[in-house]
Design a protein around this motif. Structure first.
Motif, PDB file in Angstrom:
ATOM      1  N   THR A 110       0.813  -1.217   0.000  1.00 27.44           N
ATOM      2  CA  THR A 110       0.000   0.000   0.000  1.00 27.44           C
ATOM      3  C   THR A 110       0.846   1.267   0.000  1.00 27.44           C
ATOM      4  O   THR A 110       0.315   2.362  -0.226  1.00 27.44           O
ATOM      5  CB  THR A 110      -0.937   0.040   1.229  1.00 27.44           C
ATOM      6  N   ASN A 111       2.142   1.159   0.263  1.00 34.71           N
ATOM      7  CA  ASN A 111       2.994   2.343   0.369  1.00 34.71           C
ATOM      8  C   ASN A 111       3.022   3.129  -0.934  1.00 34.71           C
ATOM      9  O   ASN A 111       3.114   2.551  -2.026  1.00 34.71           O
ATOM     10  CB  ASN A 111       4.421   1.949   0.760  1.00 34.71           C
ATOM     11  N   ASN A 112       2.935   4.449  -0.817  1.00 34.47           N
ATOM     12  CA  ASN A 112       3.014   5.380  -1.952  1.00 34.47           C
ATOM     13  C   ASN A 112       1.892   5.185  -2.966  1.00 34.47           C
ATOM     14  O   ASN A 112       2.018   5.599  -4.122  1.00 34.47           O
ATOM     15  CB  ASN A 112       4.365   5.254  -2.665  1.00 34.47           C
ATOM     16  N   SER A 113       0.791   4.557  -2.539  1.00 33.50           N
ATOM     17  CA  SER A 113      -0.303   4.257  -3.467  1.00 33.50           C
ATOM     18  C   SER A 113      -1.637   4.725  -2.909  1.00 33.50           C
ATOM     19  O   SER A 113      -1.814   4.891  -1.703  1.00 33.50           O
ATOM     20  CB  SER A 113      -0.386   2.748  -3.726  1.00 33.50           C
ATOM     21  N   SER A 114      -2.572   4.944  -3.818  1.00 36.91           N
ATOM     22  CA  SER A 114      -3.968   5.154  -3.460  1.00 36.91           C
ATOM     23  C   SER A 114      -4.752   4.044  -4.135  1.00 36.91           C
ATOM     24  O   SER A 114      -4.815   3.966  -5.366  1.00 36.91           O
ATOM     25  CB  SER A 114      -4.443   6.535  -3.938  1.00 36.91           C
TER      26      SER A 114
END
Length: 282
Positions: A110-114
């Motif tokens: 989930t890091n750096n993501s939407s």
């Protein structure tokens, strides 16, 4: 613009920092062109009931529209947002690593993501614009409590206890670093070193907000950097700006204007938390 906050219940407090809502009427005014949120150590679950808003990660070149239910992971570079009159966003801000207690696997994806939250969190509750803020909070708290996974909760709480021990006794780091590093990677999705770097950048932003004419060397000293050059390089790595360029852009602001500007860069809760720490210790 209407902004509301609520602290979670005692049972949910170990995992969730706060619940919030932002709403602007169709005839309202957005006080900025682009909202910049510098790297933070927390993840956010959002519901959008109004018009689309737009997000771009790391630069302002690739905005994409967002609506529905999204999960925004920990971000290691700035996030940029464009809002418009008619937005209505409800959100849950998790404590660092708190989301892990609800997921069957590592949060690093989930890091750096939407992401579409429904792909990660099953049976999300239906929230509507017709509900009150308090009603939405109550429904969401009941859902989150029902989704806690015992195995993940134990790992998360183990990491929390280790962090507390490290704050009290930094000499315990060498003996526990391998365990700590493994837990960080699984529960938070980054290394202990990067976590500390992001925390220090947030602290430096809060110090800017409380004392805008503070010098880079003073910031470096207060935050434990070896020298100002190290601090400046790290600040630019995570914000895309040097402390001097940020200070220059805000230099002419007065009092409340300056604080209002910083609400774009870190949440008011972060701002109050960090400024209270440094005022208490000064």
């Amino acid at each position: 613009m209407i902004i509301e906050y609520r602290k979670p219940s005692e049972a949910l407090a170990p995992f969730v920092d706060h619940l919030w809502e932002k709403q602007v009427d169709d005839s309202g005014i957005i006080p900025y062109d682009i909202e910049t949120i510098f790297p933070e150590d927390q993840t956010v679950l959002t519901y959008s009931f109004g018009k689309d808003y737009y997000r771009s990660h790391a630069n302002t070149d690739h905005f994409r529209s967002i609506n529905g239910v999204q999960l925004e992971g920990l971000h290691q570079a700035p996030n940029f947002y464009k809002h418009q009159p008619g937005i209505h966003i409800f959100g849950v801000k998790f404590r660092v690593g708190g989301l892990f207690a609800l997921l069957p696997s590592s949060v690093s994806a989930t890091n750096n993501s939407s992401l579409d939250a429904q792909s990660l969190l099953p049976n999300l509750p239906v929230l509507t614009a017709h509900m009150s803020f308090e009603e939405r909070c109550d429904v969401m708290e009941d859902y989150l409590l029902s989704q806690l996974i015992d195995k993940q909760v134990k790992k998360y709480l183990k990491l929390v206890l280790m962090l507390q021990d490290l704050e009290e006794d930094t000499n315990s780091l060498p003996n526990s670093y391998k365990t700590l590093s493994r837990l960080f990677s699984e529960v938070i999705g980054i290394s202990p070193k990067e976590y500390i770097q992001i925390k220090r950048i947030n602290q430096s932003l809060a110090l800017f907000a409380s004392t805008k004419d503070i010098k880079s060397q003073d910031l470096a000293d207060q935050l434990g950097y070896y020298d100002s050059a190290h601090f400046i390089n790290e600040f630019k790595k995570y914000t895309g700006k040097t402390p001097k360029s940020l200070k220059n852009s805000l230099f002419d602001m007065k009092g409340s204007e300056f604080i209002d500007e910083f609400k774009q860069y870190i949440s008011p809760e972060h701002l109050l938390h960090y400024t209270s720490i440094f005022r208490k210790n000064s």
